[in-house]
Design an enzyme around this catalytic site. Structure first.
Site, short mmCIF file in Angstrom:
data_model
loop_
_atom_site.label_atom_id
_atom_site.label_comp_id
_atom_site.label_asym_id
_atom_site.label_seq_id
_atom_site.Cartn_x
_atom_site.Cartn_y
_atom_site.Cartn_z
N HIS A 153 0.79 -3.80 6.26
CA HIS A 153 -0.43 -3.71 7.07
C HIS A 153 -1.66 -4.20 6.32
CE1 HIS A 153 -0.30 -0.10 4.64
NE2 HIS A 153 -1.60 -0.03 4.78
N CYS A 192 -6.70 -3.47 4.00
CA CYS A 192 -6.53 -2.02 3.90
C CYS A 192 -7.19 -1.45 2.65
CB CYS A 192 -5.07 -1.57 3.97
SG CYS A 192 -4.96 0.24 3.84
N HIS A 234 4.90 5.68 2.21
CA HIS A 234 4.95 6.96 2.93
C HIS A 234 5.89 6.88 4.13
CE1 HIS A 234 2.07 8.87 0.46
NE2 HIS A 234 0.96 8.65 1.14
N SER A 281 0.74 3.69 1.81
CA SER A 281 1.07 4.12 3.18
C SER A 281 2.39 3.50 3.66
CB SER A 281 -0.05 3.76 4.15
OG SER A 281 -1.27 4.33 3.72
N CYS A 283 0.86 -1.19 0.00
CA CYS A 283 0.00 0.00 0.00
C CYS A 283 0.89 1.24 0.00
CB CYS A 283 -0.87 -0.03 1.25
SG CYS A 283 -1.85 1.45 1.54
P1 PAD Z 1 -1.19 4.89 -5.21
O1 PAD Z 1 0.13 5.52 -5.17
O2 PAD Z 1 -1.34 3.52 -5.76
O3 PAD Z 1 -2.23 5.83 -6.00
C1 PAD Z 1 -2.14 7.22 -6.01
C2 PAD Z 1 -2.55 7.74 -7.40
O4 PAD Z 1 -2.51 9.16 -7.37
C3 PAD Z 1 -1.61 7.30 -8.52
O5 PAD Z 1 -2.37 6.69 -9.57
C4 PAD Z 1 -0.97 8.60 -8.99
O6 PAD Z 1 -0.70 8.63 -10.38
C5 PAD Z 1 -2.01 9.63 -8.60
N1 PAD Z 1 -1.48 10.98 -8.44
C6 PAD Z 1 -0.30 11.37 -7.91
N2 PAD Z 1 -0.19 12.71 -7.92
C7 PAD Z 1 -1.33 13.19 -8.47
C8 PAD Z 1 -1.81 14.50 -8.75
N3 PAD Z 1 -1.09 15.59 -8.46
N4 PAD Z 1 -3.03 14.63 -9.32
C9 PAD Z 1 -3.78 13.53 -9.65
N5 PAD Z 1 -3.37 12.26 -9.38
C10 PAD Z 1 -2.16 12.09 -8.81
O7 PAD Z 1 -1.73 4.94 -3.69
P2 PAD Z 1 -2.84 4.09 -2.88
O8 PAD Z 1 -4.05 3.96 -3.71
O9 PAD Z 1 -2.21 2.89 -2.28
O10 PAD Z 1 -3.12 5.11 -1.68
C11 PAD Z 1 -3.64 6.41 -1.93
C12 PAD Z 1 -3.54 7.27 -0.70
O11 PAD Z 1 -4.39 6.78 0.31
C13 PAD Z 1 -2.12 7.32 -0.09
O12 PAD Z 1 -1.88 8.64 0.40
C14 PAD Z 1 -2.24 6.35 1.06
O13 PAD Z 1 -1.28 6.60 2.06
C15 PAD Z 1 -3.65 6.64 1.51
C16 PAD Z 1 -4.28 5.57 2.34
N6 PAD Z 1 -5.10 5.96 3.38
C17 PAD Z 1 -5.69 5.04 4.14
C18 PAD Z 1 -6.62 5.49 5.21
O14 PAD Z 1 -6.99 4.69 6.08
N7 PAD Z 1 -7.06 6.75 5.17
C19 PAD Z 1 -5.50 3.69 3.93
C20 PAD Z 1 -4.70 3.30 2.86
C21 PAD Z 1 -4.07 4.24 2.08
ZN ZN Z 2 -2.84 0.83 3.50
#
Ligand code: PAD
Ligand code: ZN
Ligand code: ZN
Length: 375
Positions: free
Chosen positions: A68, A175, A52, A49, A47
């Site tokens: 996770h 997740c 990050h 995160s 993921c």
């Molecule tokens: P990912 O990196 O697979 O997807 C992110 C997408 O965003 C990619 O397709 C990128 O191309 C796109 N992107 C990047 N910059 C830009 C921009 N400026 N404008 C438009 N698009 C853009 O990530 P993911 O899907 O695994 O996770 C996404 C977010 O969610 C990430 O910040 C992660 O830490 C967070 C998350 N939060 C929780 C929660 O509980 N809130 C859980 C899991 C993940």
């Molecule tokens: Zn996650």
């Protein structure tokens, strides 16, 4: 020969320093103490995160075993454990559900007070670690640490799931899928016939789209700067796809125009402050709801004009899609098995666990949605 009660030596991916590759090491995993569970990992997703943490956006203590989003089989349990048994299929929970705190008792909230997100200790609930490598204690991550052949979690951080569930798929319920899907159906409460905008089309963003579709949204506008993500977004339910780089004007203006004054629901699923503002600004000023799902870079702030909310917008966020983890995860797995939603479309790569660094490279280069590491 049973391993219960003994230290297990196995392979794990250790992060010794930020911005460095993972190192596959032999680690020692201590037996579970009272109210703890030791799990043999079968599959774990990668993921954003986790990444990050590697790049310093999400703070945790080092050295650490990350991961996770996973599924495995219970190897042994500590004293007093009643909800799982050796041999059970389980999903570790990065947000626990102790069942006793004010949050767990609140009908809507899910961020159990036992969580390790804001000021991470990197330990289990008793304040100690179960991993050792080269004589040094290795920290836990969000109480899960799934980038290891074996891990130990607190009983409140593990859910028993259906005995027939395919672990290499349902690990995503740990997740990405649940976070995205719940953000739409539970946090935003997307309504029938509505217009939604989803910023970021990774595994979590695509799961938001699935949630919007399940809730009956009429239009789902997918936004990403990587156009390679568009085909899959359409497969899971996006009705149109927009690349902000194709426009001179800010993306929020484009979205307000194409939606006739602003969308009903917007979701930031990237983790950037500028797109969080765009997502807020693109929703209708009198009734739009904007949800923060992406994890923002550590210690950065947004300055905003309160007028944006005074007019009637709602701005909120949630972890794990607002789901109370221990009670919801088994139901989500059952729903998956009843074909209420697909998970295959989120999985682009499957690699052996030892190729974890390759898996992270695929994520960083934008080539993957979800990579599943198998043990
Ligand atoms: P990912 O990196 O697979 O997807 C992110 C997408 O965003 C990619 O397709 C990128 O191309 C796109 N992107 C990047 N910059 C830009 C921009 N400026 N404008 C438009 N698009 C853009 O990530 P993911 O899907 O695994 O996770 C996404 C977010 O969610 C990430 O910040 C992660 O830490 C967070 C998350 N939060 C929780 C929660 O509980 N809130 C859980 C899991 C993940
Ligand atoms: Zn996650
Ligand atoms: Zn609790």
């Amino acid at each position: 020969m049973s391993t219960a009660g003994k230290v297990i030596k196995c392979k794990a991916a250790v992060l010794w320093e930020l911005k460095k590759p993972f190192s596959i090491e032999e680690v020692e995993v201590a037996p579970p103490k009272a109210h703890e569970v030791r799990i043999k990992m079968v599959a774990t997703g990668i993921c954003r995160s986790d990444d990050h943490v590697v790049n310093g956006f999400l703070v945790t203590r080092l050295p650490v075993i990350l991961g996770h989003e996973a599924a495995g089989i219970v190897e042994s349990v500590g004293e007093g454990v009643t909800t799982v048994r050796p041999g059970d299929k389980v999903i570790p929970l990065f947000v626990p559900q102790c069942g006793k705190c004010n949050i767990c008792k609140h009908p809507e909230a899910n961020l159990c007070l036992k969580h390790d997100l804001n000021e991470p200790q990197g330990t289990l609930n008793d304040g100690t670690c179960r991993f050792t490598c080269r004589g040094k204690p290795i920290r836990h991550f969000l109480g899960t640490s799934t980038f290891s052949q074996y891990t130990v979690v607190d009983e409140m951080s593990v859910a028993k799931i259906h005995a027939d569930s395919p672990l290499e798929k349902v690990c995503l319920i740990g997740c990405g899928f649940s976070t995205g899907y719940g953000s739409a159906v539970k946090v935003a409460k997307v309504t029938q016939g509505s217009t939604c905008a989803v910023f970021g089309l990774g595994g979590v963003g695509l799961s938001v789209i699935m949630g919007c579709k399940a809730a009956g949204a009429a239009r789902i506008i997918a936004v990403d700067i990587n156009k390679d993500k568009f085909a899959r977004a359409k497969q899971v339910g996006a009705t149109e796809c927009i690349n902000p780089q194709d426009y001179e004007k800010p993306i929020e203006e484009v979205l307000r125009e194409v939606s006739g004054g602003g969308v009903d629901f917007s979701f930031e699923v990237i983790g950037r402050l500028d797109t969080m503002m765009s997502a807020l600004l693109c929703c209708q000023e009198a009734y739009g709801v904007s949800i923060i799902v992406g994890v923002p870079p550590n210690a950065q702030n947004i300055s905003m004009n309160p007028m944006l909310l005074l007019t009637g917008r709602t701005w909120k966020g949630a972890v794990f899609g607002g789901f109370k983890s221990k009670e919801s995860v088994p139901k989500l797995v059952t729903d998956f098995m009843a074909k209420k939603f697909p998970l295959d479309q989120l999985i682009t790569h499957v690699l052996p666990f030892e190729k974890i660094n390759e898996g992270f490279d695929l994520l960083r280069s934008g080539k993957s949605v979800r990579t599943i590491l198998t043990f």
